[in-house]
Design an enzyme around this catalytic site. Structure first.
Site, mmCIF file in Angstrom:
data_model
loop_
_atom_site.group_PDB
_atom_site.id
_atom_site.type_symbol
_atom_site.label_atom_id
_atom_site.label_comp_id
_atom_site.label_asym_id
_atom_site.label_seq_id
_atom_site.Cartn_x
_atom_site.Cartn_y
_atom_site.Cartn_z
ATOM 1 C CB SER A 1 -0.974 -0.050 1.179
ATOM 2 O OG SER A 1 -2.014 0.882 1.021
ATOM 3 C CG ASP B 1 -6.892 -2.104 -4.057
ATOM 4 O OD1 ASP B 1 -7.323 -1.016 -3.652
ATOM 5 O OD2 ASP B 1 -5.706 -2.469 -3.897
ATOM 6 C CG HIS C 1 -5.914 -1.918 -0.399
ATOM 7 N ND1 HIS C 1 -5.054 -1.499 -1.387
ATOM 8 C CD2 HIS C 1 -5.370 -1.495 0.772
ATOM 9 C CE1 HIS C 1 -4.049 -0.832 -0.842
ATOM 10 N NE2 HIS C 1 -4.215 -0.828 0.470
#
Length: 295
Positions: free
Chosen positions: A145, A238, A268
Protein backbone atom coordinates in the site's frame (compact mmCIF):
# COMPACT_ATOMS: atom_id res chain seq x y z
CA UNK A 1 -22.20 -6.05 2.59
CA UNK A 2 -22.17 -6.12 -1.20
CA UNK A 3 -22.20 -2.60 -2.67
CA UNK A 4 -25.33 -1.76 -4.64
CA UNK A 5 -24.89 -2.43 -8.34
CA UNK A 6 -22.21 -5.11 -7.86
CA UNK A 7 -24.25 -8.29 -7.87
CA UNK A 8 -23.11 -11.00 -7.62
CA UNK A 9 -20.51 -10.04 -5.05
CA UNK A 10 -17.06 -10.03 -6.71
CA UNK A 11 -15.40 -11.07 -3.43
CA UNK A 12 -15.12 -14.70 -2.44
CA UNK A 13 -17.38 -15.59 0.51
CA UNK A 14 -14.40 -15.83 2.88
CA UNK A 15 -13.01 -12.50 1.66
CA UNK A 16 -16.43 -10.84 2.05
CA UNK A 17 -16.71 -12.07 5.65
CA UNK A 18 -13.23 -10.78 6.52
CA UNK A 19 -13.72 -7.53 4.60
CA UNK A 20 -16.97 -6.75 6.43
CA UNK A 21 -15.45 -7.61 9.81
CA UNK A 22 -12.49 -5.31 9.19
CA UNK A 23 -14.70 -2.53 7.85
CA UNK A 24 -17.02 -2.67 10.86
CA UNK A 25 -14.18 -1.78 13.23
CA UNK A 26 -12.47 0.80 11.04
CA UNK A 27 -13.46 4.48 11.34
CA UNK A 28 -14.21 6.84 8.50
CA UNK A 29 -11.37 9.26 7.70
CA UNK A 30 -13.12 12.17 9.41
CA UNK A 31 -12.53 10.39 12.74
CA UNK A 32 -8.91 11.51 12.47
CA UNK A 33 -5.45 10.00 12.65
CA UNK A 34 -5.48 8.83 16.26
CA UNK A 35 -8.77 6.95 15.91
CA UNK A 36 -7.55 5.26 12.75
CA UNK A 37 -4.23 4.37 14.35
CA UNK A 38 -5.99 2.83 17.32
CA UNK A 39 -8.16 0.74 15.02
CA UNK A 40 -5.10 -0.49 13.12
CA UNK A 41 -3.56 -1.75 16.37
CA UNK A 42 -6.75 -3.01 18.00
CA UNK A 43 -6.13 -6.75 17.69
CA UNK A 44 -2.36 -7.08 17.73
CA UNK A 45 -2.05 -9.37 20.74
CA UNK A 46 1.35 -10.48 22.01
CA UNK A 47 4.08 -10.37 19.38
CA UNK A 48 6.57 -13.25 19.07
CA UNK A 49 10.18 -12.75 20.03
CA UNK A 50 13.20 -13.20 17.83
CA UNK A 51 13.39 -9.98 15.83
CA UNK A 52 15.71 -7.19 16.97
CA UNK A 53 14.69 -3.54 17.26
CA UNK A 54 17.47 -1.07 16.57
CA UNK A 55 18.13 2.33 15.05
CA UNK A 56 19.46 2.75 11.52
CA UNK A 57 20.91 6.24 11.14
CA UNK A 58 18.18 7.68 13.41
CA UNK A 59 15.38 5.62 11.83
CA UNK A 60 13.82 2.84 13.95
CA UNK A 61 13.96 -0.58 12.31
CA UNK A 62 13.07 -4.15 13.23
CA UNK A 63 15.45 -6.73 11.82
CA UNK A 64 14.52 -10.35 11.13
CA UNK A 65 17.87 -12.02 10.50
CA UNK A 66 17.90 -14.84 7.97
CA UNK A 67 20.47 -17.26 6.66
CA UNK A 68 20.04 -16.50 2.96
CA UNK A 69 22.05 -13.84 1.16
CA UNK A 70 19.00 -11.76 0.28
CA UNK A 71 18.18 -8.59 2.25
CA UNK A 72 14.68 -7.09 2.01
CA UNK A 73 14.04 -3.52 3.13
CA UNK A 74 10.33 -3.42 3.89
CA UNK A 75 8.06 -0.35 4.25
CA UNK A 76 4.69 -0.93 5.92
CA UNK A 77 1.39 0.38 4.62
CA UNK A 78 -1.24 2.47 6.36
CA UNK A 79 -1.67 5.54 4.19
CA UNK A 80 1.59 7.04 5.55
CA UNK A 81 -0.50 7.77 8.68
CA UNK A 82 -1.38 4.43 10.30
CA UNK A 83 0.42 1.20 11.12
CA UNK A 84 3.93 0.63 12.39
CA UNK A 85 6.52 -2.05 13.02
CA UNK A 86 4.07 -4.02 15.17
CA UNK A 87 1.13 -4.08 12.76
CA UNK A 88 3.32 -5.59 10.03
CA UNK A 89 5.37 -7.87 12.27
CA UNK A 90 3.49 -10.97 11.19
CA UNK A 91 3.89 -10.26 7.48
CA UNK A 92 7.60 -9.50 7.82
CA UNK A 93 8.15 -12.67 9.85
CA UNK A 94 6.32 -14.67 7.20
CA UNK A 95 8.46 -13.19 4.41
CA UNK A 96 11.64 -13.94 6.36
CA UNK A 97 10.51 -17.49 7.16
CA UNK A 98 9.44 -18.30 3.60
CA UNK A 99 12.59 -16.90 1.95
CA UNK A 100 15.35 -17.18 4.53
CA UNK A 101 16.06 -13.52 3.78
CA UNK A 102 17.00 -10.89 6.30
CA UNK A 103 14.04 -8.51 6.44
CA UNK A 104 14.57 -4.95 7.66
CA UNK A 105 11.23 -3.34 8.52
CA UNK A 106 11.32 0.47 8.52
CA UNK A 107 9.62 2.52 11.24
CA UNK A 108 9.46 5.66 9.13
CA UNK A 109 8.05 8.99 10.28
CA UNK A 110 4.32 9.26 9.69
CA UNK A 111 1.99 11.97 8.46
CA UNK A 112 0.42 14.34 9.32
CA UNK A 113 3.11 15.07 11.92
CA UNK A 114 5.81 14.48 9.30
CA UNK A 115 4.79 15.16 5.74
CA UNK A 116 6.30 14.24 2.38
CA UNK A 117 9.15 13.54 1.83
CA UNK A 118 9.93 12.50 5.44
CA UNK A 119 8.76 8.89 5.07
CA UNK A 120 10.48 8.52 1.70
CA UNK A 121 13.69 9.98 3.17
CA UNK A 122 13.59 7.45 6.01
CA UNK A 123 13.12 4.46 3.73
CA UNK A 124 15.99 5.58 1.54
CA UNK A 125 18.18 6.16 4.62
CA UNK A 126 17.50 2.59 5.75
CA UNK A 127 18.23 1.28 2.26
CA UNK A 128 21.68 2.91 2.39
CA UNK A 129 22.17 1.62 5.95
CA UNK A 130 21.27 -1.94 4.89
CA UNK A 131 23.65 -1.76 1.93
CA UNK A 132 26.48 -0.76 4.28
CA UNK A 133 25.55 -3.31 6.97
CA UNK A 134 25.26 -6.21 4.50
CA UNK A 135 27.84 -5.37 1.81
CA UNK A 136 27.71 -7.35 -1.39
CA UNK A 137 24.38 -9.00 -0.61
CA UNK A 138 21.40 -8.64 -3.00
CA UNK A 139 18.97 -5.93 -1.89
CA UNK A 140 15.24 -5.74 -2.59
CA UNK A 141 12.87 -2.93 -1.69
CA UNK A 142 9.39 -4.06 -0.65
CA UNK A 143 6.22 -2.59 0.78
CA UNK A 144 2.46 -2.80 0.83
CA UNK A 145 0.00 0.00 0.00
CA UNK A 146 1.62 3.30 1.07
CA UNK A 147 4.72 1.24 1.80
CA UNK A 148 4.64 0.12 -1.83
CA UNK A 149 4.66 3.80 -2.75
CA UNK A 150 7.74 4.33 -0.58
CA UNK A 151 9.51 1.29 -1.99
CA UNK A 152 8.87 2.42 -5.56
CA UNK A 153 9.96 5.97 -4.72
CA UNK A 154 13.14 4.76 -3.03
CA UNK A 155 13.96 2.64 -6.08
CA UNK A 156 13.64 5.71 -8.29
CA UNK A 157 15.82 7.71 -5.91
CA UNK A 158 18.48 4.99 -5.81
CA UNK A 159 18.61 5.01 -9.61
CA UNK A 160 18.77 8.80 -9.86
CA UNK A 161 21.35 9.29 -7.10
CA UNK A 162 23.56 6.34 -7.97
CA UNK A 163 22.57 4.70 -4.72
CA UNK A 164 22.63 1.03 -3.71
CA UNK A 165 22.16 -1.46 -6.53
CA UNK A 166 18.83 -3.25 -6.26
CA UNK A 167 17.93 -6.79 -7.21
CA UNK A 168 14.21 -6.06 -7.29
CA UNK A 169 11.18 -4.24 -5.95
CA UNK A 170 8.17 -6.02 -4.47
CA UNK A 171 5.11 -3.75 -4.56
CA UNK A 172 1.99 -5.08 -2.86
CA UNK A 173 -1.21 -3.22 -3.86
CA UNK A 174 0.91 -0.04 -4.03
CA UNK A 175 -0.19 3.60 -3.94
CA UNK A 176 1.28 5.09 -7.11
CA UNK A 177 -0.89 7.88 -8.54
CA UNK A 178 -2.62 10.58 -6.50
CA UNK A 179 -5.17 11.23 -9.25
CA UNK A 180 -7.08 8.00 -8.53
CA UNK A 181 -8.30 8.19 -12.10
CA UNK A 182 -8.66 4.49 -12.90
CA UNK A 183 -12.04 2.83 -13.22
CA UNK A 184 -11.28 0.71 -10.14
CA UNK A 185 -11.23 3.82 -7.94
CA UNK A 186 -14.88 4.32 -8.82
CA UNK A 187 -16.05 0.71 -9.08
CA UNK A 188 -14.58 -0.26 -5.70
CA UNK A 189 -14.85 3.12 -4.00
CA UNK A 190 -16.97 1.71 -1.14
CA UNK A 191 -17.66 -1.69 0.34
CA UNK A 192 -14.22 -3.27 -0.04
CA UNK A 193 -12.54 -2.14 3.21
CA UNK A 194 -10.09 0.39 1.74
CA UNK A 195 -12.19 3.18 0.28
CA UNK A 196 -11.39 5.86 -2.25
CA UNK A 197 -12.42 8.45 0.36
CA UNK A 198 -9.82 7.08 2.78
CA UNK A 199 -7.18 7.20 0.06
CA UNK A 200 -7.91 10.82 -0.79
CA UNK A 201 -7.69 11.68 2.92
CA UNK A 202 -4.35 9.87 3.24
CA UNK A 203 -2.96 11.88 0.34
CA UNK A 204 -4.08 15.10 2.06
CA UNK A 205 -2.31 14.11 5.25
CA UNK A 206 0.84 13.12 3.42
CA UNK A 207 1.40 16.19 1.28
CA UNK A 208 -0.37 18.75 3.48
CA UNK A 209 -2.70 21.62 2.63
CA UNK A 210 -1.77 22.99 -0.77
CA UNK A 211 0.98 20.42 -1.20
CA UNK A 212 1.77 19.01 -4.62
CA UNK A 213 1.16 15.23 -4.65
CA UNK A 214 2.73 14.68 -8.08
CA UNK A 215 6.34 14.35 -6.82
CA UNK A 216 5.09 11.76 -4.30
CA UNK A 217 3.46 9.67 -7.07
CA UNK A 218 5.96 7.18 -8.52
CA UNK A 219 3.41 6.29 -11.18
CA UNK A 220 3.89 9.76 -12.64
CA UNK A 221 7.71 9.61 -12.82
CA UNK A 222 8.86 10.85 -16.22
CA UNK A 223 11.31 8.01 -16.85
CA UNK A 224 11.17 4.44 -15.57
CA UNK A 225 14.06 2.85 -17.44
CA UNK A 226 16.96 1.58 -15.38
CA UNK A 227 14.80 0.42 -12.48
CA UNK A 228 15.12 -3.06 -10.96
CA UNK A 229 12.72 -5.89 -11.83
CA UNK A 230 9.33 -5.57 -10.16
CA UNK A 231 6.70 -7.91 -8.81
CA UNK A 232 3.40 -6.11 -8.37
CA UNK A 233 0.83 -7.98 -6.27
CA UNK A 234 -2.70 -6.67 -6.74
CA UNK A 235 -6.19 -7.33 -5.44
CA UNK A 236 -8.84 -7.23 -8.14
CA UNK A 237 -11.46 -5.50 -5.93
CA UNK A 238 -9.26 -2.57 -4.92
CA UNK A 239 -9.59 1.15 -5.72
CA UNK A 240 -5.82 1.09 -6.41
CA UNK A 241 -5.84 -1.84 -8.82
CA UNK A 242 -5.71 0.17 -12.02
CA UNK A 243 -2.80 2.38 -11.01
CA UNK A 244 -0.83 -0.79 -10.23
CA UNK A 245 -1.65 -2.21 -13.65
CA UNK A 246 -0.72 1.07 -15.32
CA UNK A 247 2.64 1.15 -13.53
CA UNK A 248 3.42 -2.40 -14.60
CA UNK A 249 2.67 -1.47 -18.21
CA UNK A 250 4.91 1.60 -17.99
CA UNK A 251 7.73 -0.42 -16.46
CA UNK A 252 7.48 -3.02 -19.22
CA UNK A 253 7.42 -0.33 -21.89
CA UNK A 254 10.61 1.09 -20.38
CA UNK A 255 12.34 -2.28 -20.59
CA UNK A 256 12.00 -3.15 -16.90
CA UNK A 257 10.87 -6.74 -16.19
CA UNK A 258 7.52 -6.35 -14.45
CA UNK A 259 5.39 -9.26 -13.29
CA UNK A 260 1.83 -8.96 -12.02
CA UNK A 261 0.04 -11.26 -9.60
CA UNK A 262 -3.63 -10.26 -9.77
CA UNK A 263 -5.76 -12.00 -7.15
CA UNK A 264 -9.42 -12.14 -8.11
CA UNK A 265 -12.06 -12.04 -5.41
CA UNK A 266 -9.71 -10.18 -3.06
CA UNK A 267 -9.73 -6.71 -1.50
CA UNK A 268 -7.00 -4.20 -0.59
CA UNK A 269 -5.16 -5.51 2.46
CA UNK A 270 -6.05 -9.16 1.89
CA UNK A 271 -2.56 -10.32 2.86
CA UNK A 272 -3.63 -9.53 6.40
CA UNK A 273 -5.77 -12.65 6.07
CA UNK A 274 -2.86 -15.10 6.19
CA UNK A 275 -4.20 -18.36 7.54
CA UNK A 276 -7.78 -17.29 6.83
CA UNK A 277 -7.76 -16.70 3.09
CA UNK A 278 -6.15 -19.30 0.80
CA UNK A 279 -5.45 -16.49 -1.66
CA UNK A 280 -3.39 -14.63 0.97
CA UNK A 281 -1.22 -17.68 1.51
CA UNK A 282 -0.95 -18.13 -2.26
CA UNK A 283 0.11 -14.50 -2.67
CA UNK A 284 2.73 -14.83 0.05
CA UNK A 285 4.07 -18.02 -1.52
CA UNK A 286 4.30 -16.32 -4.92
CA UNK A 287 6.05 -13.28 -3.47
CA UNK A 288 8.45 -15.48 -1.51
CA UNK A 289 9.31 -17.49 -4.62
CA UNK A 290 9.97 -14.33 -6.59
CA UNK A 291 12.10 -12.89 -3.78
CA UNK A 292 14.13 -16.08 -3.45
CA UNK A 293 14.97 -15.82 -7.14
CA UNK A 294 16.56 -12.39 -6.53
CA UNK A 295 19.46 -13.93 -4.59
Amino acid sequence: MTPEGLEPDPLTPAARALCDALSAGFPRPEAGAEALRAAARAHLGVLPSGAVDMVADRVPVRVYEGEAELVVVFAHGGGWVLCDLDTHDRLCRALAARTGATVVSVGYRRAPEHRFPAAEDDVYTVLEWAAARYPGRPLVLAGDSAGGNLAAAAALRARDLGGPALAGQLLVYPVLDHRLAGASAETYAEGFFHTTAHMRWYWEQYVGPGGDPAPASPGLAAELSGLPPALIVLADCDPLRDEGLAYARRLSSAGVPAHIQLHTGMFHGFLGGLGLLPEADEALAGAASWLAARS
